[in-house]
Design an enzyme around this catalytic site. Structure first.
Site, mmCIF file in Angstrom:
data_model
loop_
_atom_site.group_PDB
_atom_site.id
_atom_site.type_symbol
_atom_site.label_atom_id
_atom_site.label_comp_id
_atom_site.label_asym_id
_atom_site.label_seq_id
_atom_site.Cartn_x
_atom_site.Cartn_y
_atom_site.Cartn_z
ATOM 1 N N GLY A 127 0.824 -1.217 0.000
ATOM 2 C CA GLY A 127 0.000 0.000 0.000
ATOM 3 C C GLY A 127 0.844 1.247 0.000
ATOM 4 O O GLY A 127 2.057 1.192 -0.193
ATOM 5 N N ASN A 128 0.198 2.390 0.179
ATOM 6 C CA ASN A 128 0.919 3.671 0.255
ATOM 7 C C ASN A 128 0.136 4.614 1.155
ATOM 8 O O ASN A 128 -1.022 4.344 1.491
ATOM 9 C CB ASN A 128 1.128 4.244 -1.157
ATOM 10 C CG ASN A 128 -0.177 4.622 -1.808
ATOM 11 O OD1 ASN A 128 -0.825 5.565 -1.402
ATOM 12 N ND2 ASN A 128 -0.588 3.860 -2.818
ATOM 13 N N PRO A 129 0.753 5.724 1.579
ATOM 14 C CA PRO A 129 0.089 6.558 2.611
ATOM 15 C C PRO A 129 -0.954 7.554 2.108
ATOM 16 O O PRO A 129 -1.325 8.459 2.846
ATOM 17 C CB PRO A 129 1.265 7.313 3.254
ATOM 18 C CG PRO A 129 2.376 7.248 2.289
ATOM 19 C CD PRO A 129 2.095 6.225 1.262
ATOM 20 N N ALA A 183 -3.438 7.442 -5.553
ATOM 21 C CA ALA A 183 -2.082 6.901 -5.651
ATOM 22 C C ALA A 183 -2.261 5.407 -5.911
ATOM 23 O O ALA A 183 -2.512 4.623 -4.985
ATOM 24 C CB ALA A 183 -1.326 7.163 -4.358
#
Ligand code: PMT
Length: 396
Positions: free
Chosen positions: A208-210, A274
């Site tokens: 994942g990403n923030p 994102a």
């Protein structure tokens, strides 16, 4: 612009309550129908009679006043409203709204209305700075409430700082913005993506990403407020904004499927999400055991949604970059054949992932780059939409 608009003005018990008379007067003079609801403490600062005199309409302050026909008509009032404005809003009403308490005419009306709610806080410096108040305001903002930030100056207590009710002109401009001014996207259909996708390795682990989704949600809300029909395809867990069609997704593949479906009738696609660039080749059906000292994953590319989904609609991309920001964003603009790219500087802590502010440069196929200073994500969203409006106008 305000002529014949239905505006509910909620007044709460602050020393700044007298300024609500000015707001009521300006709105009434502009042709709006202003229905005032007050908390009981507000009536100690300014009388319902004054406000009735200004607006020419009944004022409700007592939830249980059997003589007030108006309270019976309250539901109709709430349904017809174009906007509800709470000015001044005390720390107490902000806390009530944040948790859904409805024990006075103002908090009750907030809970019942489907209209956009605008909140103009006014309180002492320390109360405004208190983490509880900050948290409550953040919660309201995330839920789509419009906050007209207070001003800086000397308080009734003698202290100097943030907490004074915003200037009446600023509040009026904010009301005009919501109610009528900017319907420049009326009749347009926009598809917005938000949040970071999750590419699962097994049922409980993912790549994942923030990304919080804040930028995409700000775009969706701003477009809604400008009259667009918005589909928000989201991999974020932020609360759903009102008045927007929300399609929750998790993975890049699901996002691509949802985007492909939604753009069929769209005028523009804005991809603030994102999207993960890689996913695991295989997804384990059950939780991977921690038996071995290491774990090797084979990663394969996810679909490039923006690169692959084409059509007559306008395509706007984002590029979160830490170095060579403009050069890298330009490459993405050309490679994905976009109409506009938003180069997102993520080197500044107050810009990019997770925060409420952003610093971007707008780069179109033609024309000069427009570098914007650090501003709220909502302000960034409006700047992007200004460009979208211009480009849609040219496409006609
Ligand atoms: O959500 P927040 O916490 O508010 O943060 C906002 C943000 C920083 C995530 C947002 O403003 C932002 O910059 N989003 C783009 C992130 C990014 O770097 O994207 P990219 O450079 O990997 O991709 C370029 C564009 O192609 C993006 O519009 C992206 O949505 C899209 N893309 C990317 C990969 C992929 N497989 N499919 C895509 O469509």
């Amino acid at each position: 612009m305000l002529n014949n608009k239905n505006i509910i003005l909620g007044i709460t018990g602050s020393i700044a309550a007298y300024k609500a008379a000015d707001i009521a007067s300006k709105l009434t003079q502009a042709g709006a129908k202003v229905d005032v609801v007050m908390t009981e403490p507000a009536t100690k600062f300014i009388t319902p009679l004054t406000l009735r005199g200004i607006t020419g309409r009944a004022v409700v302050a007592d939830m249980f006043d059997p003589a007030s026909q108006h309270s019976i008509e309250h539901i109709a009032l709430v349904e017809a409203a174009d906007v509800m404005v709470i000015a001044p809003a005390t720390a107490s009403i902000i806390a009530k709204m944040a948790v859904g308490i409805a024990d006075d005419m103002v908090s009750l009306t907030v809970l019942a209305t489907r209209a956009p709610v605008m909140v103009a806080p006014a309180m002492d410096v320390d109360m405004f700075a208190n983490p509880v108040t900050r948290e409550n305001l953040a919660r309201l903002k995330a839920r789509g409430f419009i906050i007209v930030d207070p001003g800086y100056g000397r308080m009734a207590s003698g202290k100097v700082g943030w907490g004074r009710l915003a200037d009446v002109d600023k509040i009026m401009a904010a009301i005009e913005g919501v109610v009528g001014g900017s319907a420049d996207l009326a009749g347009k259909r926009l598809v917005v993506t938000a949040g970071g996708t999750r590419e699962y390795i097994d049922p409980v682990r993912y790549i994942g990403n923030p990304s919080s989704g804040k930028m995409g949600y700000a775009l969706a809300e701003a477009a809604r407020d400008r009259g667009a029909k918005v589909t928000l395809i989201t991999a974020s867990s932020l609360p759903e904004p009102e008045g927007v069609t929300v399609v929750p997704v998790e993975t890049a593949a699901q996002m691509k499927q949802a985007v492909t479906k939604a753009v069929a009738k769209a005028d523009a696609l804005l991809m603030a999400a994102a999207v993960a660039d890689y996913q695991s080749r295989t997804v384990a059906r059950s939780k991977i055991k921690k038996d071995s000292p290491g774990l090797t994953l084979e990663l394969v590319r996810t679909p490039d949604i923006l690169g692959e989904v084409r059509g007559k609609f306008l395509r706007v991309g984002f590029a979160a970059e830490s170095d060579n920001i403009i050069t890298n964003a330009k490459k993405k603009l050309a490679k994905k054949k976009l109409d506009l790219i938003v180069a997102n500087d993520i080197t500044d802590k107050k810009s990019g992932f997770g925060v409420d502010t952003n610093k971007v440069t707008l780069l179109a196929k033609k024309g000069k780059a427009e570098s914007l200073p650090l501003m709220s994500k909502r302000e960034v969203a409006d700047k992007i939409l200004d460009r979208v409006v211009g480009m849609l106008g040219k496409k006609k």
